[in-house]
Motif scaffolding. Sequence first.
Motif: not given
Length: 324
Positions: A182, A184, A189
């Motif tokens: 992950t 982001l 986000y």
Amino acid sequence: MAEPASGNGENRGTKRRKRSRRANPDGTMTLIEHIYEFRRRLGFALLAVVIGGIFGFIWFSTRLGPVPSLGEIMKAPYCAIPADRRLNGAQGCQLLQTVPFEAFMIQIKVGVAAGAVVLAPAWLYQIWAFIAPGLYSKERKYALTFVSFASVLFASGAVLAYILFPHALQLLMGFGQGEFITALTADKYISFMLSLLVIFGISFELPLLVVMLNRVGVVKYVQLKKWRRGIVFALFVFAAFATPGSDPFSMLGLAAALTVLFEISIQMSRFHDRKKDQLRSEEGWDKLADDEAAPFDYTPSKVDDEPSTPTASGGRSSGTDDIT
């Protein structure tokens, strides 16, 4: 040159007094006065939003005593993801900036949104002050109640969305653990989180809408009871499409909350209709024929029929507030 300036000041003061409820209890204005009043109230409302945006911009990176910074609050759900599943998770918890000034623009976006919420009473009052002079006392009471409950319900929906967001984020990021990590981007986000907060907040206005429609006689308790199953099913379908990412946590949380609130609104409608039917029975309205006029007082009222009260200077007051 000083004399004309004084005259202009007196003219402006006279116009303000004319717009006041004491000097003008009917709340009547010409079209141009309505435009001037709208411009003035809009200017004050925008000023409140700007001041709130400056406050939110500073709060984004500054702690307010025991209250964490706005950036930490927004970043907390992302930081709840295990460190081994975040890019450079062992070095800390940071969002990814992919273009220049992205962090600056996000700080402005989040700061303005937070500032508008914090100073909501200021700009909501300006809206209220613009429409209130044209309402009677009973109408002002209902409108103020509607705005108050709408604000509380919107805030409750946003809080529920923030509570569910970390669980939804961990679930969505849990797919493909061995193949993906992950990382982001800050813009996507923050946009994802804000959209979820807004969707939950607006959705929580549903029970208030049902109650208001019942109050004005558009829908009855009997109809709501008959449509209950279909509406609950529609709420689950709406939650599935409304929640970004369609994760089960957000969907079930929103659907369950809306179902509970809808049931509360049904019971409130039931109580209101029962009280209304009892009043009709006591007054004998239910025994009237379809072509028979109801025993209402059709005399139009001019202004709020409120008793005058003595003022501090010994005079009499008309009982209306100088809202503008």
